[in-house]
Design a protein around this motif. Structure first.
Motif, PDB file in Angstrom:
ATOM      1  N   UNK A 166       4.789   1.681  11.891  1.00 65.45           N
ATOM      2  CA  UNK A 166       3.537   1.475  12.620  1.00 65.45           C
ATOM      3  C   UNK A 166       2.524   2.555  12.256  1.00 65.45           C
ATOM      4  N   UNK A 167       1.286   2.261  12.567  1.00 71.64           N
ATOM      5  CA  UNK A 167       0.205   3.223  12.397  1.00 71.64           C
ATOM      6  C   UNK A 167      -0.493   3.408  13.737  1.00 71.64           C
ATOM      7  N   UNK A 168      -0.643   4.641  14.158  1.00 75.94           N
ATOM      8  CA  UNK A 168      -1.454   4.971  15.325  1.00 75.94           C
ATOM      9  C   UNK A 168      -2.863   5.318  14.842  1.00 75.94           C
ATOM     10  N   UNK A 169      -3.871   4.862  15.578  1.00 78.00           N
ATOM     11  CA  UNK A 169      -5.230   5.293  15.266  1.00 78.00           C
ATOM     12  C   UNK A 169      -6.008   5.466  16.566  1.00 78.00           C
ATOM     13  N   UNK A 170      -7.032   6.319  16.504  1.00 72.31           N
ATOM     14  CA  UNK A 170      -7.815   6.583  17.694  1.00 72.31           C
ATOM     15  C   UNK A 170      -9.250   6.933  17.365  1.00 72.31           C
ATOM     16  N   UNK A 171     -10.081   7.130  18.376  1.00 70.38           N
ATOM     17  CA  UNK A 171     -11.487   7.496  18.158  1.00 70.38           C
ATOM     18  C   UNK A 171     -11.601   8.744  17.288  1.00 70.38           C
ATOM     19  N   UNK A 172     -12.698   8.789  16.522  1.00 70.75           N
ATOM     20  CA  UNK A 172     -12.871   9.920  15.622  1.00 70.75           C
ATOM     21  C   UNK A 172     -12.148   9.732  14.303  1.00 70.75           C
ATOM     22  N   UNK A 173     -11.701   8.494  14.052  1.00 75.51           N
ATOM     23  CA  UNK A 173     -11.040   8.133  12.792  1.00 75.51           C
ATOM     24  C   UNK A 173      -9.739   8.912  12.605  1.00 75.51           C
TER      25      UNK A 173
END
Length: 428
Positions: A357-364
């Protein structure tokens, strides 16, 4: 003398209150939503007045704005109650309404003074004289018609002080600025009053009809049936042109898209604007990463619309199609225990122990890992989580934050079609 560039706002779609919050959390400077009247997306999760107030409060607390689309073409009787509706929105603190019908514009201006009015793309504004006309009527912003070229946009900017809002990403319409009657004819659903059935996206057959003879289907003799379906717009590589030519608002289409789509696309355009405003070199350094990121969400093939050339058959969806890696939105973080490095997640699709899986969040922010120590909401160790919206816990190798999203990475082949029509296959 060095030219001072104005930072454009990133304007994101918000079909529901949840999407509004996600868009703002992921960097949107403003969002556009639909109320339960006068809009063109009757099947979107349009806002009740209570939700509208909550959304406006949420946005304003975070320095963002909210605009409401009221861009339908009114028939006799459709305008009844519009004055009171506009006044209620104004009194809530709404930042602007997006309108195309002159009747609704007059009603809003006279019965809800003080509420800012933006002209919808449905009004097909393609030249600066049109901008000036609407300026004299008190409108402060015009949403550019999608048919305008970059050269025309630059000329409009030179000749008017009216704010320019321009589409940079999302679905393109086969008709002129969305003014279509195909849906009315095919399914008796009025596209210009919110009922579009997207008849242009359907599959059609093509016939040879010699005079005096039976019609003969050409299906099988051509790669695919006749198509009116346009590819989607993507201007991520061309954000410098939008900024240099003074666009005030970069608009992302998609009020009916998922929170995965809204978060990803908003994140990308926010990062693109921030990078270019810092320096052209910074933008160039992250451009390929932005392109790769946009291909992780479900969408059609991408092109630049009318900005640089008149679209050809290559900007229509038929024949051989480009295949892209498959990423599946599987969950979002709702809590994080930094001491034990345990994330509580809300599942959106099936999750398996060991999934990449890949986690991503605000601010790239991004990182990849494997699903490890998967437990259900009662603390039981499980190998598979099939129940939608179930709360789960996993161990993560890096800190995460509530609101971060999770994608499952699916390995496969990518078939990239070249400009000369040939293809090459690489492993994803």
């Amino acid at each position: 003398m060095t030219k001072t560039l104005k930072r454009p706002e990133v304007l994101s779609p918000a079909g529901t209150l949840e999407k509004l919050k996600v868009a703002i959390d992921y960097g949107a400077d403003a969002v556009f939503v639909g109320g339960q009247a006068y809009g063109l997306r009757s099947r979107a999760g349009n806002f009740s007045m209570e939700e509208m107030q909550e959304g406006i409060n949420y946005a304003h607390e975070r320095g963002a704005k909210v605009y409401v689309a009221a861009n339908m073409v009114t028939h006799e009787g459709n305008e009844i109650g519009a004055g009171a509706w506009f006044r209620e929105l104004r009194d809530m603190g709404l930042d602007a309404v997006i309108v195309s019908d002159p009747a609704l514009i007059v009603i809003c201006a006279t019965e809800a003074p003080g509420l800012e009015i933006h002209l919808s793309t449905q009004a097909s504004s393609t030249n600066y004289e049109t901008f000036e006309f609407w300026k004299e009527l008190g409108l402060t912003r015009v949403v550019l018609a999608r048919e305008v070229s970059m050269a025309e946009l630059a000329e409009i900017r030179k000749r008017t002080s009216v704010e320019i809002e321009a589409f940079v990403h999302g679905a393109m319409c086969i008709s002129y600025s969305g003014r279509c009657v195909l849906s009315n004819h095919m399914s008796h659903r009025d596209a210009n009053r919110g009922g579009c059935s997207q008849s242009c996206r359907w599959k059609y057959n093509l016939y040879d009809m010699p005079f005096g003879q039976e019609r003969r289907s050409l299906k099988g003799e051509i790669p695919e049936e006749f198509s009116m379906s346009a590819v989607d717009m993507c201007m991520i590589e061309n954000i410098p042109d939008m900024i240099e030519n003074g666009v005030d608002s970069l608009k992302i289409e998609g009020r009916m898209k998922s929170i995965h789509y809204v978060s990803t696309v908003t994140n990308c355009y926010k990062a693109a604007v921030d990078a270019y405003m810092e320096s052209p070199e910074k933008f160039e350094a992250i451009k390929e990463d932005l392109i790769d990121e946009l291909w992780k969400v479900a969408q059609r093939e991408l092109a630049t619309g009318f900005y640089y050339q008149t679209p050809t058959e290559n900007e229509q969806l038929f024949g051989a199609r480009r295949k892209i890696p498959q990423y599946k939105f599987v969950g979002e973080v709702v809590a994080f225990d930094p001491k034990n490095m345990i994330a509580t997640i809300r599942q959106r699709n099936v999750i398996l122990e060991g999934d990449a899986v890949e986690f991503y969040g605000p601010g790239f922010r991004h990182f990849e890992c494997y699903i490890k120590d998967l437990h259900d909401s009662e603390g039981n160790k499980i190998e598979r989580a099939p129940k939608p919206m179930e709360l789960l816990t996993i161990t993560v190798p890096q800190a995460v934050k509530p609101g971060d999203m999770i994608r499952a990475c699916k390995e496969g082949l990518v078939n990239l079609y070249q400009k000369d029509g040939s293809s090459k296959t690489v492993r994803a």
